[in-house]
Design a protein around this motif. Structure first.
Motif, PDB file in Angstrom:
ATOM      1  N   GLY A  23       0.819  -1.198   0.000  1.00 46.23           N
ATOM      2  CA  GLY A  23       0.000   0.000   0.000  1.00 46.23           C
ATOM      3  C   GLY A  23       0.855   1.250   0.000  1.00 46.23           C
ATOM      4  N   ASP A  24       0.224   2.370   0.202  1.00 46.72           N
ATOM      5  CA  ASP A  24       0.876   3.669   0.119  1.00 46.72           C
ATOM      6  C   ASP A  24       1.875   3.850   1.273  1.00 46.72           C
ATOM      7  N   ARG A  25       3.163   3.913   0.980  1.00 46.35           N
ATOM      8  CA  ARG A  25       4.183   4.022   2.013  1.00 46.35           C
ATOM      9  C   ARG A  25       4.084   5.329   2.811  1.00 46.35           C
ATOM     10  N   PRO A  26       3.799   6.483   2.168  1.00 46.16           N
ATOM     11  CA  PRO A  26       3.633   7.701   2.974  1.00 46.16           C
ATOM     12  C   PRO A  26       2.526   7.592   4.022  1.00 46.16           C
ATOM     13  N   ILE A  27       1.423   6.886   3.706  1.00 46.97           N
ATOM     14  CA  ILE A  27       0.359   6.695   4.696  1.00 46.97           C
ATOM     15  C   ILE A  27       0.889   5.897   5.889  1.00 46.97           C
ATOM     16  N   TRP A  28       1.632   4.840   5.612  1.00 48.59           N
ATOM     17  CA  TRP A  28       2.252   4.070   6.689  1.00 48.59           C
ATOM     18  C   TRP A  28       3.167   4.963   7.524  1.00 48.59           C
ATOM     19  N   ALA A  29       3.945   5.800   6.850  1.00 44.80           N
ATOM     20  CA  ALA A  29       4.889   6.676   7.556  1.00 44.80           C
ATOM     21  C   ALA A  29       4.156   7.682   8.445  1.00 44.80           C
ATOM     22  N   ILE A  30       3.078   8.263   7.924  1.00 38.96           N
ATOM     23  CA  ILE A  30       2.310   9.252   8.697  1.00 38.96           C
ATOM     24  C   ILE A  30       1.698   8.603   9.938  1.00 38.96           C
ATOM     25  N   ALA A  31       1.078   7.438   9.753  1.00 40.43           N
ATOM     26  CA  ALA A  31       0.462   6.740  10.884  1.00 40.43           C
ATOM     27  C   ALA A  31       1.507   6.384  11.937  1.00 40.43           C
ATOM     28  N   THR A  32       2.677   5.939  11.489  1.00 35.61           N
ATOM     29  CA  THR A  32       3.743   5.579  12.427  1.00 35.61           C
ATOM     30  C   THR A  32       4.273   6.797  13.172  1.00 35.61           C
ATOM     31  N   LEU A  33       4.467   7.904  12.458  1.00 36.78           N
ATOM     32  CA  LEU A  33       4.943   9.133  13.104  1.00 36.78           C
ATOM     33  C   LEU A  33       3.954   9.633  14.155  1.00 36.78           C
ATOM     34  N   LEU A  34       2.654   9.617  13.817  1.00 36.93           N
ATOM     35  CA  LEU A  34       1.640  10.054  14.776  1.00 36.93           C
ATOM     36  C   LEU A  34       1.632   9.155  16.011  1.00 36.93           C
ATOM     37  N   ALA A  35       1.736   7.836  15.777  1.00 33.99           N
ATOM     38  CA  ALA A  35       1.713   6.891  16.897  1.00 33.99           C
ATOM     39  C   ALA A  35       2.926   7.078  17.803  1.00 33.99           C
ATOM     40  N   ILE A  36       4.114   7.231  17.215  1.00 33.23           N
ATOM     41  CA  ILE A  36       5.330   7.407  18.016  1.00 33.23           C
ATOM     42  C   ILE A  36       5.270   8.721  18.793  1.00 33.23           C
ATOM     43  N   PHE A  37       4.838   9.773  18.109  1.00 34.37           N
ATOM     44  CA  PHE A  37       4.763  11.083  18.757  1.00 34.37           C
ATOM     45  C   PHE A  37       3.765  11.083  19.914  1.00 34.37           C
ATOM     46  N   SER A  38       2.701  10.269  19.806  1.00 33.11           N
ATOM     47  CA  SER A  38       1.634  10.288  20.803  1.00 33.11           C
ATOM     48  C   SER A  38       2.110   9.875  22.190  1.00 33.11           C
ATOM     49  N   PHE A  39       3.180   9.082  22.270  1.00 31.06           N
ATOM     50  CA  PHE A  39       3.646   8.614  23.568  1.00 31.06           C
ATOM     51  C   PHE A  39       4.084   9.762  24.478  1.00 31.06           C
ATOM     52  N   LEU A  40       4.658  10.810  23.887  1.00 30.03           N
ATOM     53  CA  LEU A  40       5.160  11.921  24.700  1.00 30.03           C
ATOM     54  C   LEU A  40       4.029  12.669  25.404  1.00 30.03           C
ATOM     55  N   PRO A  41       3.014  13.179  24.686  1.00 31.17           N
ATOM     56  CA  PRO A  41       1.939  13.887  25.400  1.00 31.17           C
ATOM     57  C   PRO A  41       1.069  12.974  26.250  1.00 31.17           C
ATOM     58  N   VAL A  42       0.858  11.724  25.825  1.00 30.55           N
ATOM     59  CA  VAL A  42       0.035  10.815  26.626  1.00 30.55           C
ATOM     60  C   VAL A  42       0.727  10.492  27.943  1.00 30.55           C
ATOM     61  N   TYR A  43       2.023  10.236  27.885  1.00 32.60           N
ATOM     62  CA  TYR A  43       2.773   9.946  29.111  1.00 32.60           C
ATOM     63  C   TYR A  43       2.779  11.159  30.040  1.00 32.60           C
ATOM     64  N   SER A  44       2.947  12.345  29.448  1.00 30.99           N
ATOM     65  CA  SER A  44       2.978  13.556  30.258  1.00 30.99           C
ATOM     66  C   SER A  44       1.633  13.831  30.925  1.00 30.99           C
ATOM     67  N   SER A  45       0.554  13.780  30.135  1.00 29.05           N
ATOM     68  CA  SER A  45      -0.772  14.111  30.669  1.00 29.05           C
ATOM     69  C   SER A  45      -1.328  13.017  31.571  1.00 29.05           C
ATOM     70  N   SER A  46      -0.787  11.804  31.482  1.00 24.00           N
ATOM     71  CA  SER A  46      -1.296  10.719  32.319  1.00 24.00           C
ATOM     72  C   SER A  46      -0.962  10.919  33.790  1.00 24.00           C
ATOM     73  N   SER A  47      -0.018  11.808  34.079  1.00 27.03           N
ATOM     74  CA  SER A  47       0.298  12.087  35.481  1.00 27.03           C
ATOM     75  C   SER A  47      -0.902  12.669  36.204  1.00 27.03           C
ATOM     76  N   ASN A  48      -1.730  13.424  35.477  1.00 26.33           N
ATOM     77  CA  ASN A  48      -2.956  13.965  36.065  1.00 26.33           C
ATOM     78  C   ASN A  48      -3.922  12.842  36.416  1.00 26.33           C
ATOM     79  N   LEU A  49      -4.062  11.855  35.522  1.00 26.49           N
ATOM     80  CA  LEU A  49      -4.946  10.722  35.788  1.00 26.49           C
ATOM     81  C   LEU A  49      -4.423   9.893  36.962  1.00 26.49           C
ATOM     82  N   ALA A  50      -3.101   9.718  37.004  1.00 25.89           N
ATOM     83  CA  ALA A  50      -2.515   8.954  38.100  1.00 25.89           C
ATOM     84  C   ALA A  50      -2.766   9.640  39.440  1.00 25.89           C
TER      85      ALA A  50
END
Length: 397
Positions: free
Chosen positions: A10-37
């Protein structure tokens, strides 16, 4: 890495975009999860990031499986799933309250065996849009009359939207708008679309008047919708505007470069810092640069979806790619617009960034279907290349 790439197509740029978004998401999710904790008293943020990792792993597994299925198969799948999602949505509305403390329980189904909750409206939106693409492709060369399309096209649309509407107004409204856009792009007559829009406003008015006259039917729901709109216009000091004010403070604090990963202050005050208002936390920590980076990624994703749609050899493939790609970008920009107070609070998450299993899984399903369409186009080009005398000569040499 090469072995992994050989198993995906399939379209390699689509794979790349999805992967970049997923990898980037760990930083804000980990940071904001301190409030939930802190709110839930366990103080362990690693549990939330591990849960997010599991959601993404399952999501990418769904994406991989969906992209392996030939996209024409989704015609039959949508036909079979329409009755299923109607039953699921009906059950979701009329199920017993899951707990006294759980808000919006009428949006979720709890799956005891697997130990998680699932939001059927998200799945219903994807299935309905696939069904619409299938039907529009089917009648593309026919003379379209409004009476012939009421039962096969608009009855399923109004049933699904009506079942989502009471518990989740924003999702129902967005789905209805997306259906109209897809129908317009699919060549459905504008004069008939005008009748549908008028009918939708009429039914909405009747529903609101009925609930106002008999508030015990749906306590607080219409008041919640009207209050959000009124508070957005009047800027009163309410919970919704409290969230918006904290989001605006986060954005203003971030500036150009941001405070740095994990250094957000407003994550401790925003109730939905890991989901609905995660974009504000991203700008606070990564600045305008981080915010624009996400905007560019979503616009790049939309650009690739349009290319895939234009290159598809079938009408169904073209409409299917748009039907699956447009809602992702639509939802992303709605989420970002809420954080910067361009829209009232809607409860829409940021695709592949916000925490939440259902949102991630359904986004990955949609991306997998888009990849299936692009994979078919690549196979057609590969067959053409194999029949090219120059390619045959290269292989012989």
């Amino acid at each position: 890495m090469r072995r992994i790439l050989n198993h995906i197509s399939g379209d390699r740029p689509i794979w790349a975009i999805a992967t970049l978004l997923a990898i980037f998401s760990f930083l804000p999710v980990y940071s904001s999860s301190s409030n939930l904790a802190y709110l839930y008293g366990n103080g362990n943020t690693l549990g939330y990031i591990f849960k997010h990792l599991v959601h993404l792993f399952l999501g990418f597994s769904i994406m991989y499986g969906a992209h392996k299925i030939p996209y024409n198969y989704y015609k039959g799948i949508s036909m079979l799933m329409i009755p299923v999602i109607i039953v699921l949505l009906a059950y979701t509305i009329f199920q017993p309250v899951m707990s006294d403390s759980m808000t919006n329980s009428s949006r979720w189904i709890k799956i005891p065996v697997l130990g998680f909750t699932f939001q059927p409206s998200t799945l219903a939106s994807s299935i309905l849009l696939i069904y619409i693409a299938r039907y529009l492709a089917k009648i593309k060369d026919d003379v379209v009359t409004f009476s012939k399309t009421i039962l096969p096209l608009w009855v399923p649309v109004f049933i699904v939207v009506a079942l989502i509407f009471p518990a989740n107004f924003s999702t129902a409204a967005i789905l209805f708008v997306l259906v109209l856009i897809i129908c317009f792009l699919g060549g459905y007559p504008i004069k008939y679309l005008s009748l549908i829009i008028a009918s939708g406003f009429l039914l909405l008015t009747l529903f609101i008047l009925t609930v106002k006259a008999y508030p015990e039917l749906m306590p607080n729901r219409v008041d919640t919708w009207t209050n959000r709109i009124e508070n957005f216009i009047n800027s009163e000091n309410t919970e919704s505007n409290y969230q918006i004010e904290k989001a605006k403070i986060a954005i203003a604090t971030g500036g150009i470069k941001g405070l740095g990963p994990g250094k957000s202050i407003q994550k401790n005050f925003l109730p939905q810092s890991s989901s609905d208002f995660i974009y504000a936390i991203i700008i606070e920590e990564f600045g305008l640069i981080g915010g624009l980076f996400l905007v560019i990624l979503y616009l790049w994703f939309l650009f690739r979806v349009v290319i895939i749609s234009n290159k598809s050899e079938s009408i169904f493939g073209s409409l299917l790619a748009i039907s699956m790609g447009l809602p992702i970008v639509f939802q992303a920009f709605i989420n970002m617009s809420v954080s910067v107070e361009l829209m009232p609070v809607t409860g829409q998450t940021l695709p592949l960034i916000s925490s939440g299993g259902t949102s991630i899984w359904m986004t990955c399903l949609s991306i997998g279907i888009i990849l299936s369409v692009s994979k078919n186009y690549e196979l057609e080009n590969e067959i053409i290349d194999q029949n090219n005398p120059l390619e045959i000569l290269k292989e012989t040499i």
